[in-house]
Write an enzyme that holds these catalytic residues in place. Structure first.
Site, short mmCIF file in Angstrom:
data_model
loop_
_atom_site.label_atom_id
_atom_site.label_comp_id
_atom_site.label_asym_id
_atom_site.label_seq_id
_atom_site.Cartn_x
_atom_site.Cartn_y
_atom_site.Cartn_z
N THR A 98 29.02 31.77 51.06
CA THR A 98 28.95 30.33 50.85
C THR A 98 29.25 30.07 49.38
O THR A 98 28.52 30.51 48.50
CB THR A 98 27.56 29.78 51.21
OG1 THR A 98 27.31 30.06 52.59
CG2 THR A 98 27.49 28.28 50.98
N LYS A 173 30.23 24.22 55.62
CA LYS A 173 28.99 24.93 55.35
C LYS A 173 28.05 24.10 54.49
O LYS A 173 26.82 24.16 54.65
CB LYS A 173 29.28 26.28 54.66
CG LYS A 173 28.03 27.12 54.38
CD LYS A 173 27.28 27.51 55.66
CE LYS A 173 25.98 28.24 55.36
NZ LYS A 173 26.16 29.60 54.84
N LYS A 241 21.31 28.13 45.35
CA LYS A 241 22.72 28.12 44.95
C LYS A 241 23.54 27.22 45.87
O LYS A 241 24.35 26.40 45.42
CB LYS A 241 23.27 29.55 44.96
CG LYS A 241 24.77 29.67 44.70
CD LYS A 241 25.59 29.82 45.99
CE LYS A 241 25.25 31.08 46.75
NZ LYS A 241 26.10 31.24 47.95
#
Length: 288
Positions: A98, A173, A241
């Site tokens: 990701t 995502k 993150k």
């Protein structure tokens, strides 16, 4: 499917299981990861160890990566000893980390200049999905490259959707992580409420997990919360993150997402207490 020489970079909590599925399907694996010990089981079963990402790509038909931060992705692909430095025309590289949509497009463009097809294909499903080969895979890049490696992706996942041009997988995502972020708060608060009310938490889950409140997190992570199992299926630090990237992308589009911002703040508080290497279900500890 014809067996291939496959590169795999990143054999952590999820990557190890994913690489194992490719190995079990009969493909020859060429591995690189920062901590070689994490790849020992795969090496014992016949995988080939490489010293650099360039060495991996120099010997393979396709390369998969699933690493940590965007700067790791950039180094693995674009560094002096990176995948593109060792790659060759006709190869397909698939990043399942990701990461930033803008970085996915940058890699795509530099790969295309060398005749290499690059796909951004982040995944959802955690360690359970990786072990079971049932990951959701969201893919951006050229449709022809996607179709070329679809049989490989089907070894890793059960819900594989082509989303569009380079970066589209990463944008999808981000939508996934935004939905999870506030849902995790709801899961924790529901359990805390039931606990304070003196209810049996397992019985409560049986009732609410199959109704309108149902979600993957409620079915898969709430039981871990109840058992006090906070081992990582997906690290708190990696989720922070992801939320950071989602907020940055949202700001570029002029979007304000207060639920996402709240979830990020709560997880950052949790990480400050030493839980950054715990699983995301450790949010339950926020109320301690």
């Amino acid at each position: 499917m014809q067996t291939m020489k496959i590169g795999f970079i990143g054999t952590g909590v999820m990557g190890k299981s994913m690489a194992h599925h490719l190995q079990e399907a009969g493909h020859q694996l060429f591995l690189y990861t920062r901590t070689k010990e994490k790849a020992e089981e795969l090496l014992t079963k016949g995988a080939v160890w490489c010293q650099t990402p360039a060495e991996v790509s120099g010997q393979t038909d396709a390369v998969f990566t699933i690493v940590g931060e965007p700067h790791d992705v950039e180094e693995v692909y674009l560094g002096a000893e990176g995948i593109l430095a060792g790659g060759r025309k006709g190869q397909v590289v698939i990043d399942m980390t990701t990461s930033q949509p803008s970085l996915a497009r940058k890699i795509y463009e530099q790969a295309k200049a060398k005749g290499i097809d690059a796909l951004d294909a982040p995944v959802s499903g955690g360690d359970t999905g990786a072990r079971n080969g049932t990951l959701a895979i969201m893919v951006g890049g050229d449709k022809a490259a996607f179709e070329k490696v679809l049989p490989l992706l089907q070894t890793l996942g059960s819900n594989i959707i082509y989303q569009g041009e380079a970066g589209a997988g990463q944008h999808t995502k981000m939508s996934n992580q935004i939905a999870i972020a506030t849902n995790m708060i709801g899961v924790c608060e529901a359990l805390l409420y039931a606990q304070k009310a003196g209810l049996d938490l397992d019985s409560v889950l049986k009732s609410i997990s199959t109704g309108a409140a149902g979600s993957w997190s409620l079915s898969n992570l709430a039981p871990r919360m109840i058992r006090g199992d906070f081992a990582p299926g997906f690290y708190v630090k990696h989720f922070i993150k992801d939320m950071r990237i989602a907020i940055e992308e949202s700001e570029k589009m002029g979007l304000e997402l207060p639920g996402l911002s709240l979830a990020k703040k709560m997880y950052e508080e949790l990480a400050s207490r030493g839980e950054e290497a715990s699983g995301t279900q450790a949010l339950f500890k926020y109320w301690e």
